[in-house]
Design a protein around this motif. Sequence first.
Motif, short mmCIF file in Angstrom:
data_model
loop_
_atom_site.label_atom_id
_atom_site.label_comp_id
_atom_site.label_asym_id
_atom_site.label_seq_id
_atom_site.Cartn_x
_atom_site.Cartn_y
_atom_site.Cartn_z
N PHE A 127 43.80 38.03 31.36
CA PHE A 127 42.44 38.32 31.82
C PHE A 127 42.07 39.76 31.45
CE2 PHE A 127 39.93 40.11 35.38
CZ PHE A 127 38.76 39.42 35.15
N ALA B 111 35.16 40.88 31.27
CA ALA B 111 34.51 40.11 32.34
C ALA B 111 33.31 40.87 32.91
CB ALA B 111 35.51 39.79 33.45
N GLY C 58 40.37 35.53 38.08
CA GLY C 58 39.39 36.19 37.21
C GLY C 58 37.97 36.11 37.69
#
Length: 108
Positions: free
Chosen positions: A3, A8, A97
């Motif tokens: 991740f 993100a 995540g």
Amino acid sequence: MSFDPMAAAVDWLDAYRAGGIERILAMYAEDAVVHCGCEGIKIITSKDSLRAYWVDRLWKRSASHLDNVQLSKDGTVIAYVTREGVVSALLTFNASGQIASLTCGPLN
């Protein structure tokens, strides 16, 4: 694949900039908490409240572009420009995540 919290955070901003409310909401964990200091202090803890927050936010405070993104000891800090100025947001993520918490406010 591991991740990437910086990627993100940028994905979150891209969804925000595009006005993609369903995409934004899908990024949050079920138990996510938002602390917003952009227009007074708001604490959002439920999915319904989170949806209402984002409907209002997309209408009143759209984001235009990325100012900065960096890792911190607490999560990922992303700064972005709105018509009112630069906003800084600290995003923390859970093990899956998803966004566990968002803390945002104007960058002074």
